[in-house]
Scaffold this active site. Sequence first.
Site, PDB file in Angstrom:
ATOM      1  N   ASP A  70      43.118  30.322  29.467  1.00  0.00           N
ATOM      2  CA  ASP A  70      42.142  29.643  30.228  1.00  0.00           C
ATOM      3  C   ASP A  70      42.288  29.694  31.425  1.00  0.00           C
ATOM      4  O   ASP A  70      42.433  28.834  32.456  1.00  0.00           O
ATOM      5  CB  ASP A  70      42.705  27.938  29.653  1.00  0.00           C
ATOM      6  CG  ASP A  70      42.122  27.697  28.469  1.00  0.00           C
ATOM      7  OD1 ASP A  70      43.006  27.768  27.551  1.00  0.00           O
ATOM      8  OD2 ASP A  70      41.078  27.097  28.367  1.00  0.00           O
ATOM      9  N   HIS A 120      39.570  30.986  33.111  1.00  0.00           N
ATOM     10  CA  HIS A 120      38.223  30.534  33.413  1.00  0.00           C
ATOM     11  C   HIS A 120      37.659  31.255  34.735  1.00  0.00           C
ATOM     12  O   HIS A 120      37.080  30.600  35.679  1.00  0.00           O
ATOM     13  CB  HIS A 120      38.075  29.094  33.827  1.00  0.00           C
ATOM     14  CG  HIS A 120      38.081  28.429  32.544  1.00  0.00           C
ATOM     15  ND1 HIS A 120      36.964  27.888  31.741  1.00  0.00           N
ATOM     16  CD2 HIS A 120      39.210  27.935  31.665  1.00  0.00           C
ATOM     17  CE1 HIS A 120      37.328  27.248  30.620  1.00  0.00           C
ATOM     18  NE2 HIS A 120      38.528  27.101  30.558  1.00  0.00           N
ATOM     19  N   ASP A 136      39.271  31.806  26.813  1.00  0.00           N
ATOM     20  CA  ASP A 136      38.709  31.493  28.086  1.00  0.00           C
ATOM     21  C   ASP A 136      39.288  32.077  29.142  1.00  0.00           C
ATOM     22  O   ASP A 136      39.692  31.584  30.345  1.00  0.00           O
ATOM     23  CB  ASP A 136      38.853  29.845  28.127  1.00  0.00           C
ATOM     24  CG  ASP A 136      38.036  28.963  27.311  1.00  0.00           C
ATOM     25  OD1 ASP A 136      37.008  29.777  26.649  1.00  0.00           O
ATOM     26  OD2 ASP A 136      37.985  27.881  27.882  1.00  0.00           O
ATOM     27  N   ASN A 195      36.068  28.836  23.600  1.00  0.00           N
ATOM     28  CA  ASN A 195      34.619  28.389  23.515  1.00  0.00           C
ATOM     29  C   ASN A 195      34.035  28.752  24.732  1.00  0.00           C
ATOM     30  O   ASN A 195      32.597  28.964  24.511  1.00  0.00           O
ATOM     31  CB  ASN A 195      34.613  26.790  23.458  1.00  0.00           C
ATOM     32  CG  ASN A 195      35.366  26.293  24.475  1.00  0.00           C
ATOM     33  OD1 ASN A 195      36.455  26.643  24.771  1.00  0.00           O
ATOM     34  ND2 ASN A 195      34.871  25.179  25.064  1.00  0.00           N
ATOM     35  N   HIS A 196      34.484  29.180  25.966  1.00  0.00           N
ATOM     36  CA  HIS A 196      33.680  29.604  27.069  1.00  0.00           C
ATOM     37  C   HIS A 196      33.287  30.928  27.208  1.00  0.00           C
ATOM     38  O   HIS A 196      32.051  31.429  27.493  1.00  0.00           O
ATOM     39  CB  HIS A 196      34.441  29.319  28.279  1.00  0.00           C
ATOM     40  CG  HIS A 196      34.359  27.931  28.693  1.00  0.00           C
ATOM     41  ND1 HIS A 196      33.523  27.240  29.679  1.00  0.00           N
ATOM     42  CD2 HIS A 196      35.107  26.696  28.469  1.00  0.00           C
ATOM     43  CE1 HIS A 196      33.711  26.170  29.843  1.00  0.00           C
ATOM     44  NE2 HIS A 196      34.622  25.702  28.997  1.00  0.00           N
ATOM     45  N   HIS A 221      42.272  28.982  19.630  1.00  0.00           N
ATOM     46  CA  HIS A 221      41.749  28.360  20.730  1.00  0.00           C
ATOM     47  C   HIS A 221      41.121  26.983  20.241  1.00  0.00           C
ATOM     48  O   HIS A 221      39.702  27.057  19.967  1.00  0.00           O
ATOM     49  CB  HIS A 221      40.930  29.182  21.584  1.00  0.00           C
ATOM     50  CG  HIS A 221      40.081  28.473  22.691  1.00  0.00           C
ATOM     51  ND1 HIS A 221      40.563  29.003  23.882  1.00  0.00           N
ATOM     52  CD2 HIS A 221      39.346  27.801  22.858  1.00  0.00           C
ATOM     53  CE1 HIS A 221      40.180  28.294  24.840  1.00  0.00           C
ATOM     54  NE2 HIS A 221      39.097  27.524  24.409  1.00  0.00           N
ATOM     55  N   HIS A 244      42.425  26.210  24.778  1.00  0.00           N
ATOM     56  CA  HIS A 244      41.553  25.101  24.915  1.00  0.00           C
ATOM     57  C   HIS A 244      41.998  23.655  25.584  1.00  0.00           C
ATOM     58  O   HIS A 244      41.202  23.116  26.372  1.00  0.00           O
ATOM     59  CB  HIS A 244      40.867  24.700  23.651  1.00  0.00           C
ATOM     60  CG  HIS A 244      39.879  23.863  23.482  1.00  0.00           C
ATOM     61  ND1 HIS A 244      38.719  24.181  24.136  1.00  0.00           N
ATOM     62  CD2 HIS A 244      39.285  23.026  22.666  1.00  0.00           C
ATOM     63  CE1 HIS A 244      37.778  23.718  23.748  1.00  0.00           C
ATOM     64  NE2 HIS A 244      38.098  22.623  22.996  1.00  0.00           N
ATOM     65  N   HIS A 251      43.912  22.120  28.340  1.00  0.00           N
ATOM     66  CA  HIS A 251      44.308  22.661  29.715  1.00  0.00           C
ATOM     67  C   HIS A 251      45.588  22.048  30.369  1.00  0.00           C
ATOM     68  O   HIS A 251      46.047  22.695  31.076  1.00  0.00           O
ATOM     69  CB  HIS A 251      43.000  22.466  30.689  1.00  0.00           C
ATOM     70  CG  HIS A 251      41.788  23.285  30.680  1.00  0.00           C
ATOM     71  ND1 HIS A 251      41.157  23.348  31.558  1.00  0.00           N
ATOM     72  CD2 HIS A 251      41.760  24.182  29.602  1.00  0.00           C
ATOM     73  CE1 HIS A 251      40.157  24.295  31.171  1.00  0.00           C
ATOM     74  NE2 HIS A 251      40.643  24.842  29.855  1.00  0.00           N
TER      75      HIS A 251
HETATM   76 MN   LIG Z   1      39.377  26.255  28.618  1.00  0.00          MN
END
Ligand SMILES: [Mn+2]
Length: 399
Positions: free
Chosen positions: A8, A10, A49, A84-85, A164, A194, A196
């Site tokens: 994650d 991002h 992510d 998912n991102h 995730h 997923h 955070h």
């Molecule tokens: Mn995330």
Amino acid sequence: MQFVHISDNHLGYRQYNLDEREKDMYNAFNMCIDEIINIKPDFVVHSGDLFEQSTPPINALYTAIKAFEKLKECNIPVYIIHGNHDVPSRITKGSPYLILKNMLKDKLRTFTGKKYHIFKKNNKEIFIGGSDYASIGKTTELFDDYKLIEQESKNYKNKILIFHQSIYSYSDIPSYELQVNNLPRGFNYYAGGHIHKRILKTVDLQHKDNNTNNSNINNSNNNSNNTDGSQVLGWSGSTEITDYDEYRDYKKEGKGFYLVDISKNDFDISCVDKINIKCRDFIIDKEIKNENDFENLVNELNNYNDTTKPIVICGVARELLGSLRELMNKKALYSRLSIIEEDIDTTSMFLDINNKTDEMFREFLRNKKYDVEFVQGLYYEALKGDNELYDYINNYYIK
Ligand SMILES: [Mn+2]
């Protein structure tokens, strides 16, 4: 044998639509990569992510390429799934990981086609299973993957599963796709993405046939009590704060990645180390009700300089709003102030409800890949019944 569990990052996310926050995401990720190179683990597992979107901006791609190149130079392979991102929105669209894969060749393994890989070193073998993020409607396919992974992993001693997902009762994300019992059995370490926040728990997911004796004798015995401690479920968390409520967890649990020693015979939760990095500071959970509170805040803000300015989200008495705004313009990277009304009992209750709804709305927008700040801003304006805004939306968005 040591590996890093990271998740994650991002890359490409611009909190509050700020250049600085986009850079913070890159900095946090780069700090982690530098630390990983210092540690020199045998490999890295990434639980998804990496990017904010499946079509990341050039700066995000460039940051990832530079970082993964460094890992390749140090001979550290990466095992990564899509979150998912960054999972492509359609099967015909390419994954951003293709670009990384083309560069890293066999030093980057994904799990979109093949659901497991074997890491080999010095006569030791580690089974690494993984599956991309599955939404609630796609869990049947996910469970098929898990069945296959469990089957194929049977003859290995050291096993890692990368996922995730949000798992019931471990997350405060309102929705979840899995119960912990849905995970494939027999793994030493379950590497989650997923969620955070940082979570690290011992679980009991031994193969069922090993446990038949126990469950026949005492059905009422809660199986969470018979763990032998050898199975660990972990979310290493995001590497920067993507929503301000994560800041509380950052202060408590830190942010960064996990370093896991897997080859020990007595593997347990103590084989997992938290490696921390420094994130942007937030000032939250504060109310500026009087001059004294104001002065305290001024003093606190004096600890920061232009590059470390914090994000301030707080309540303020109406009469101090003007001077606080002025202070924020100089000393905060970004601020969101809400008026504390006189009748504290009821309004603080409403503020709380509003904050919760806010957070849920933001999470919803983020998951739907909308521009969170923009849509939320529009929503707030729409609530005010601004006729000009309705004209604007009609002219530009509803065709
Ligand atoms: Mn995330």
